[in-house]
Design a protein around this motif. Sequence first.
Motif, PDB file in Angstrom:
ATOM      1  N   ASP A 214       6.615  -7.678  -4.207  1.00  0.00           N
ATOM      2  CA  ASP A 214       6.789  -8.718  -3.398  1.00  0.00           C
ATOM      3  C   ASP A 214       6.319  -8.307  -1.936  1.00  0.00           C
ATOM      4  O   ASP A 214       6.722  -8.604  -0.999  1.00  0.00           O
ATOM      5  CB  ASP A 214       8.055  -9.163  -3.423  1.00  0.00           C
ATOM      6  N   VAL A 215       5.133  -7.499  -1.830  1.00  0.00           N
ATOM      7  CA  VAL A 215       4.618  -6.864  -0.463  1.00  0.00           C
ATOM      8  C   VAL A 215       4.212  -8.240   0.252  1.00  0.00           C
ATOM      9  O   VAL A 215       4.374  -8.288   1.395  1.00  0.00           O
ATOM     10  CB  VAL A 215       3.269  -5.945  -0.695  1.00  0.00           C
ATOM     11  N   PHE A 216       3.445  -8.953  -0.165  1.00  0.00           N
ATOM     12  CA  PHE A 216       3.001 -10.198   0.563  1.00  0.00           C
ATOM     13  C   PHE A 216       4.067 -11.096   0.977  1.00  0.00           C
ATOM     14  O   PHE A 216       4.132 -11.580   2.133  1.00  0.00           O
ATOM     15  CB  PHE A 216       2.012 -10.984  -0.210  1.00  0.00           C
ATOM     16  N   SER A 217       5.152 -11.695   0.030  1.00  0.00           N
ATOM     17  CA  SER A 217       6.178 -12.417   0.547  1.00  0.00           C
ATOM     18  C   SER A 217       6.831 -11.957   1.647  1.00  0.00           C
ATOM     19  O   SER A 217       7.558 -12.478   2.520  1.00  0.00           O
ATOM     20  CB  SER A 217       6.822 -12.771  -0.745  1.00  0.00           C
TER      21      SER A 217
ATOM     22  N   SER B 184      -7.208   3.965  -6.461  1.00  0.00           N
ATOM     23  CA  SER B 184      -7.640   3.351  -7.693  1.00  0.00           C
ATOM     24  C   SER B 184      -9.096   3.558  -7.979  1.00  0.00           C
ATOM     25  O   SER B 184      -9.566   3.718  -9.002  1.00  0.00           O
ATOM     26  CB  SER B 184      -7.399   1.934  -7.740  1.00  0.00           C
ATOM     27  N   SER B 185     -10.024   3.760  -6.921  1.00  0.00           N
ATOM     28  CA  SER B 185     -11.354   4.036  -7.089  1.00  0.00           C
ATOM     29  C   SER B 185     -11.624   5.497  -7.176  1.00  0.00           C
ATOM     30  O   SER B 185     -12.823   5.895  -7.220  1.00  0.00           O
ATOM     31  CB  SER B 185     -12.157   3.350  -5.790  1.00  0.00           C
TER      32      SER B 185
ATOM     33  N   ALA C  40      -6.483   7.562   4.273  1.00  0.00           N
ATOM     34  CA  ALA C  40      -5.939   6.288   4.181  1.00  0.00           C
ATOM     35  C   ALA C  40      -4.555   6.559   3.997  1.00  0.00           C
ATOM     36  O   ALA C  40      -3.707   5.679   4.543  1.00  0.00           O
ATOM     37  CB  ALA C  40      -6.343   5.777   2.795  1.00  0.00           C
ATOM     38  N   ASP C  41      -3.920   7.481   3.295  1.00  0.00           N
ATOM     39  CA  ASP C  41      -2.292   7.879   3.203  1.00  0.00           C
ATOM     40  C   ASP C  41      -2.151   8.339   4.584  1.00  0.00           C
ATOM     41  O   ASP C  41      -0.825   7.717   4.891  1.00  0.00           O
ATOM     42  CB  ASP C  41      -2.444   9.127   2.195  1.00  0.00           C
TER      43      ASP C  41
ATOM     44  N   LEU D 111      -3.494  -1.601   5.672  1.00  0.00           N
ATOM     45  CA  LEU D 111      -3.568  -0.260   5.443  1.00  0.00           C
ATOM     46  C   LEU D 111      -3.120   0.229   4.079  1.00  0.00           C
ATOM     47  O   LEU D 111      -3.828   1.063   3.272  1.00  0.00           O
ATOM     48  CB  LEU D 111      -2.860   0.473   6.375  1.00  0.00           C
ATOM     49  N   LEU D 112      -1.938  -0.445   3.522  1.00  0.00           N
ATOM     50  CA  LEU D 112      -1.589  -0.294   2.278  1.00  0.00           C
ATOM     51  C   LEU D 112      -2.524  -0.535   1.143  1.00  0.00           C
ATOM     52  O   LEU D 112      -2.705   0.097   0.247  1.00  0.00           O
ATOM     53  CB  LEU D 112      -0.408  -0.927   1.756  1.00  0.00           C
ATOM     54  N   ILE D 113      -3.267  -1.793   1.298  1.00  0.00           N
ATOM     55  CA  ILE D 113      -4.522  -2.296   0.353  1.00  0.00           C
ATOM     56  C   ILE D 113      -5.599  -1.091   0.551  1.00  0.00           C
ATOM     57  O   ILE D 113      -5.938  -0.767  -0.569  1.00  0.00           O
ATOM     58  CB  ILE D 113      -5.010  -3.739   0.976  1.00  0.00           C
TER      59      ILE D 113
END
Length: 72
Positions: A5-8, A40-41, A48-49, A31-33
Amino acid sequence: MTDHDVFSARIQLHLVAPPDLAEMSRELVHLLIGYRDAVSSREPHQEADLAFTNHRNAVTQATQTVLSGGVQ
């Protein structure tokens, strides 16, 4: 992101938080994205962390200030 529920949660915060804090939360999600995408890549993701962690700490401090009645 959806499972947690990050976006909500960001939208809810945007609706009730002062504008500066709402903007900080928007940037935190971006930043999380970026961190998630780097991991993931299988790219190096230490920067980024660190950026995410530092901004998360700033958002936490700003939230505490707002909740304690301080000005944001």
